[in-house]
Design a protein around this motif. Structure first.
Motif, PDB file in Angstrom:
ATOM      1  N   SER A 253       0.830  -1.210   0.000  1.00 25.25           N
ATOM      2  CA  SER A 253       0.000   0.000   0.000  1.00 25.25           C
ATOM      3  C   SER A 253       0.859   1.254   0.000  1.00 25.25           C
ATOM      4  O   SER A 253       0.617   2.196  -0.764  1.00 25.25           O
ATOM      5  CB  SER A 253      -0.927  -0.010   1.220  1.00 25.25           C
ATOM      6  OG  SER A 253      -1.768  -1.152   1.221  1.00 25.25           O
ATOM      7  N   ALA A 254       1.894   1.263   0.848  1.00 28.36           N
ATOM      8  CA  ALA A 254       2.770   2.434   0.920  1.00 28.36           C
ATOM      9  C   ALA A 254       3.505   2.642  -0.406  1.00 28.36           C
ATOM     10  O   ALA A 254       3.601   3.780  -0.900  1.00 28.36           O
ATOM     11  CB  ALA A 254       3.767   2.265   2.062  1.00 28.36           C
ATOM     12  N   LEU A 255       4.017   1.566  -0.999  1.00 27.38           N
ATOM     13  CA  LEU A 255       4.741   1.696  -2.261  1.00 27.38           C
ATOM     14  C   LEU A 255       3.815   2.156  -3.380  1.00 27.38           C
ATOM     15  O   LEU A 255       4.191   3.008  -4.207  1.00 27.38           O
ATOM     16  CB  LEU A 255       5.382   0.360  -2.629  1.00 27.38           C
ATOM     17  CG  LEU A 255       6.123   0.318  -3.966  1.00 27.38           C
ATOM     18  CD1 LEU A 255       7.263   1.335  -3.998  1.00 27.38           C
ATOM     19  CD2 LEU A 255       6.651  -1.077  -4.262  1.00 27.38           C
ATOM     20  N   THR A 256       2.600   1.614  -3.431  1.00 27.25           N
ATOM     21  CA  THR A 256       1.659   2.003  -4.481  1.00 27.25           C
ATOM     22  C   THR A 256       1.292   3.477  -4.383  1.00 27.25           C
ATOM     23  O   THR A 256       1.215   4.188  -5.396  1.00 27.25           O
ATOM     24  CB  THR A 256       0.388   1.133  -4.409  1.00 27.25           C
ATOM     25  OG1 THR A 256       0.760  -0.247  -4.484  1.00 27.25           O
ATOM     26  CG2 THR A 256      -0.562   1.462  -5.545  1.00 27.25           C
ATOM     27  N   ILE A 257       1.080   3.963  -3.169  1.00 26.17           N
ATOM     28  CA  ILE A 257       0.792   5.387  -2.979  1.00 26.17           C
ATOM     29  C   ILE A 257       1.970   6.229  -3.474  1.00 26.17           C
ATOM     30  O   ILE A 257       1.798   7.255  -4.141  1.00 26.17           O
ATOM     31  CB  ILE A 257       0.485   5.675  -1.494  1.00 26.17           C
ATOM     32  CG1 ILE A 257      -0.844   5.024  -1.102  1.00 26.17           C
ATOM     33  CG2 ILE A 257       0.443   7.183  -1.232  1.00 26.17           C
ATOM     34  CD1 ILE A 257      -1.134   5.091   0.382  1.00 26.17           C
ATOM     35  N   SER A 413      11.175  -0.591  -8.707  1.00 28.00           N
ATOM     36  CA  SER A 413       9.979  -0.522  -7.860  1.00 28.00           C
ATOM     37  C   SER A 413       8.830  -1.350  -8.432  1.00 28.00           C
ATOM     38  O   SER A 413       7.950  -1.792  -7.688  1.00 28.00           O
ATOM     39  CB  SER A 413       9.548   0.933  -7.660  1.00 28.00           C
ATOM     40  OG  SER A 413       9.403   1.592  -8.895  1.00 28.00           O
ATOM     41  N   ASP A 414       8.810  -1.585  -9.750  1.00 29.14           N
ATOM     42  CA  ASP A 414       7.807  -2.488 -10.329  1.00 29.14           C
ATOM     43  C   ASP A 414       7.991  -3.898  -9.790  1.00 29.14           C
ATOM     44  O   ASP A 414       7.018  -4.597  -9.484  1.00 29.14           O
ATOM     45  CB  ASP A 414       7.928  -2.520 -11.855  1.00 29.14           C
ATOM     46  CG  ASP A 414       7.697  -1.172 -12.502  1.00 29.14           C
ATOM     47  OD1 ASP A 414       7.021  -0.333 -11.887  1.00 29.14           O
ATOM     48  OD2 ASP A 414       8.205  -0.959 -13.624  1.00 29.14           O
ATOM     49  N   LEU A 415       9.253  -4.322  -9.706  1.00 31.51           N
ATOM     50  CA  LEU A 415       9.542  -5.660  -9.211  1.00 31.51           C
ATOM     51  C   LEU A 415       9.192  -5.788  -7.733  1.00 31.51           C
ATOM     52  O   LEU A 415       8.623  -6.798  -7.300  1.00 31.51           O
ATOM     53  CB  LEU A 415      11.017  -5.998  -9.418  1.00 31.51           C
ATOM     54  CG  LEU A 415      11.563  -5.844 -10.839  1.00 31.51           C
ATOM     55  CD1 LEU A 415      13.015  -6.264 -10.881  1.00 31.51           C
ATOM     56  CD2 LEU A 415      10.738  -6.659 -11.818  1.00 31.51           C
ATOM     57  N   VAL A 416       9.536  -4.765  -6.950  1.00 30.72           N
ATOM     58  CA  VAL A 416       9.227  -4.795  -5.524  1.00 30.72           C
ATOM     59  C   VAL A 416       7.706  -4.841  -5.323  1.00 30.72           C
ATOM     60  O   VAL A 416       7.191  -5.617  -4.506  1.00 30.72           O
ATOM     61  CB  VAL A 416       9.842  -3.581  -4.805  1.00 30.72           C
ATOM     62  CG1 VAL A 416       9.429  -3.558  -3.341  1.00 30.72           C
ATOM     63  CG2 VAL A 416      11.363  -3.607  -4.933  1.00 30.72           C
ATOM     64  N   GLY A 417       6.986  -4.007  -6.079  1.00 26.47           N
ATOM     65  CA  GLY A 417       5.534  -4.019  -5.979  1.00 26.47           C
ATOM     66  C   GLY A 417       4.945  -5.358  -6.381  1.00 26.47           C
ATOM     67  O   GLY A 417       4.026  -5.869  -5.728  1.00 26.47           O
ATOM     68  N   GLY A 418       5.457  -5.954  -7.465  1.00 27.51           N
ATOM     69  CA  GLY A 418       4.972  -7.261  -7.884  1.00 27.51           C
ATOM     70  C   GLY A 418       5.247  -8.326  -6.844  1.00 27.51           C
ATOM     71  O   GLY A 418       4.381  -9.168  -6.557  1.00 27.51           O
ATOM     72  N   ALA A 419       6.450  -8.314  -6.256  1.00 31.32           N
ATOM     73  CA  ALA A 419       6.785  -9.305  -5.231  1.00 31.32           C
ATOM     74  C   ALA A 419       5.888  -9.159  -4.011  1.00 31.32           C
ATOM     75  O   ALA A 419       5.399 -10.155  -3.456  1.00 31.32           O
ATOM     76  CB  ALA A 419       8.256  -9.164  -4.835  1.00 31.32           C
ATOM     77  N   LEU A 420       5.642  -7.922  -3.578  1.00 34.10           N
ATOM     78  CA  LEU A 420       4.769  -7.698  -2.422  1.00 34.10           C
ATOM     79  C   LEU A 420       3.344  -8.145  -2.711  1.00 34.10           C
ATOM     80  O   LEU A 420       2.685  -8.759  -1.855  1.00 34.10           O
ATOM     81  CB  LEU A 420       4.796  -6.219  -2.030  1.00 34.10           C
ATOM     82  CG  LEU A 420       6.114  -5.714  -1.428  1.00 34.10           C
ATOM     83  CD1 LEU A 420       6.078  -4.204  -1.270  1.00 34.10           C
ATOM     84  CD2 LEU A 420       6.373  -6.384  -0.081  1.00 34.10           C
ATOM     85  N   MET A 421       2.850  -7.852  -3.910  1.00 35.79           N
ATOM     86  CA  MET A 421       1.517  -8.307  -4.269  1.00 35.79           C
ATOM     87  C   MET A 421       1.441  -9.829  -4.297  1.00 35.79           C
ATOM     88  O   MET A 421       0.456 -10.424  -3.841  1.00 35.79           O
ATOM     89  CB  MET A 421       1.115  -7.736  -5.637  1.00 35.79           C
ATOM     90  CG  MET A 421      -0.305  -8.092  -6.061  1.00 35.79           C
ATOM     91  SD  MET A 421      -0.749  -7.361  -7.645  1.00 35.79           S
ATOM     92  CE  MET A 421      -0.860  -5.637  -7.181  1.00 35.79           C
TER      93      MET A 421
END
Length: 467
Positions: A253-257, A413-421
């Motif tokens: 959530s924090a990264l997406t914001i 950050s795309d990779l980090v967001g994908g991994a978190l999701m």
């Protein structure tokens, strides 16, 4: 300054490297602490530095030999003099099965167990201790100790030393990439170790689990929740899964914001993209392209098809539906996330025309696929081997994510967001699975199924275009 020069400046002196090698060899063979030390990794890294500095190989082997002999000798002496007291020492007081494992190994091989045990990771620091506790002849132990150390030292030292001597000729890196690669490697190792440690602590035998269980009893709301979770036919509250969900969802959530507010790549994204853009290694780019095909829709179907067919044939319908729901959910979330956030890629090849960047579908799907595989496999393994399932999952998912940076189609950050999701979806699927008692998925012909997956995914890479 290249990476070799950077390592040279950071590494200790040759004399200090010899002491470090001896200390690692001693501690890795030492009872009580040897079980907790990643000795292979540390020795390989230190030997590589020594190879880069052209430390005399004979001195290096002698240091490792002396350290290994002293470590086993001290363990033997501890068992020989303390015997019954050993079972009351930490960590054996908490993990008596470690001593039992070493005792079984010793009874099976006798005197040769000291020789063989040197090369068997799970019992390496235990066998000399057991040999002392069972009053093995000190003379027989000494000869087995010396002979095994004489073979162990070159087996562990030479690969790292050779790497330090030759890697500079194998890979040429552009200037400016050195410090970033070192920082990235260190960060990945630290994150993997922390994740493994937290997963262990969140199990029923972990301190974190006991601490939260104790705290839950003090508050009525938490006590009701804890008792409700404990009464669902399972042996323990799925604390690790709950923590994974909470932290992954919060971080996502924090990264997406931040991505939405940034309206473009972060400064770190640009730096990492520039770093990989300078890595002009054709073979690395080719590997990235292959990984891109393995991780797309065709590749994922090829990987899971044999396993899904086996689950259906064995009537493991619940497992099939949970894994299928996880893969379907991550595909839907990836599509919605890309459409809603609308972040452009750093580079868009023809086959990705119209596709957006955040989150990375390859990274998120790899995390769900391999993460769920590890989560379903681990409970079927003996407790002492379960962590290997998660390490294998990390080892498989990480190259898939990094390949997106290699071919330049995603920001970091795309990779980090994908991994978190992907972790969020894994946690939700596991919570749904753990709500009731499930039948075991064993026996499973995993070698046959793995071979079938390998054949299908190889055919996909060879014959089908990227999507």
């Amino acid at each position: 300054m290249n990476l070799a020069d950077t390592l040279y400046q950071l590494s200790p002196s040759p004399e200090m490297l010899l002491l470090i090698i001896a200390a690692i060899a001693l501690i890795e063979s030492l009872a009580l602490v040897g079980l907790l030390l990643p000795g292979v990794i540390l020795i390989t890294a230190t030997a590589s530095l020594a190879g880069h500095q052209d430390v005399a190989i004979t001195a290096l082997l002698l240091a490792a030999f002396i350290g290994a002999v002293l470590g086993d000798g001290l363990s033997f002496l501890l068992g020989y003099t303390q015997r019954e007291r050993v079972t009351r020492l930490w960590p054996f007081s908490r993990h008596p099965e470690w001593l039992a494992r070493g005792a079984r190994f010793f009874h099976r091989y006798g005197t040769l167990s000291v020789f063989f045990g040197r090369f068997v990771g799970p019992v390496r620091p235990i066998v000399p201790l057991i040999a002392g506790m069972l009053r093995m002849s000190p003379r027989a132990f000494l000869w087995a100790n010396l002979a095994s150390a004489a073979l162990w030292a070159p087996a562990y030292i030479l690969p790292g030393y050779l790497l330090g001597q030759t890697w500079q000729q194998l890979v040429t890196l552009p200037p400016g990439v050195d410090e970033a690669l070192i920082a990235l490697a260190v960060a990945l190792v630290v994150l993997a170790v922390v994740f493994s440690w937290l997963r262990q602590q969140a199990g029923r035998s972990g301190r974190l689990y006991r601490l939260l269980a104790k705290g839950a009893r003090l508050h009525p709301v938490m006590r009701r929740f804890w008792l409700a979770e404990s009464s669902k036919g399972q042996r323990e509250v799925p604390l690790a899964t709950w923590l994974l969900l909470i932290f992954s969802l919060g971080a996502l959530s924090a990264l997406t914001i931040g991505v939405i507010r940034q309206a473009g790549p972060f400064a770190l994204d640009l730096q990492v993209h520039a770093m990989f853009d300078q890595l002009l290694i054709p073979s690395l780019t080719q590997v990235g392209q292959v990984m891109a095909r393995i991780g797309d829709t065709y590749g994922v179907v090829a990987l899971v098809l044999p396993w899904g067919a086996w689950l259906l044939l064995r009537r493991h319908y619940a497992a099939f539906l949970h894994i299928g729901a996880g893969l379907g959910a991550i595909a839907l979330l990836n599509t919605l996330g890309k459409a809603l956030i609308g972040r452009p890629r750093p580079d868009t090849p023809d086959y990705l025309t119209g596709s957006l960047a955040f989150p990375s579908a390859h990274a998120s799907t790899a995390v769900v696929l391999y993460g769920l595989a590890a989560a379903f496999v681990a409970p079927e393994l003996p407790s002492r081997y379960r962590f290997w399932a998660y390490w294998v999952a990390i080892a498989l998912a990480f190259p898939m994510a990094i390949s997106r940076l290699v071919i330049g189609v995603h920001w970091l950050s795309d990779l980090v967001g994908g991994a978190l999701m992907g972790l969020v979806v894994c946690a939700l699927v596991r919570l749904a699975w753990q709500r009731r008692h499930r039948p075991a998925l064993t026996p499973c012909p995993w070698l046959l199924l793995s071979a079938a997956s390998l054949v299908l995914v190889s055919a996909r890479v060879a014959w089908l275009p990227p999507v």
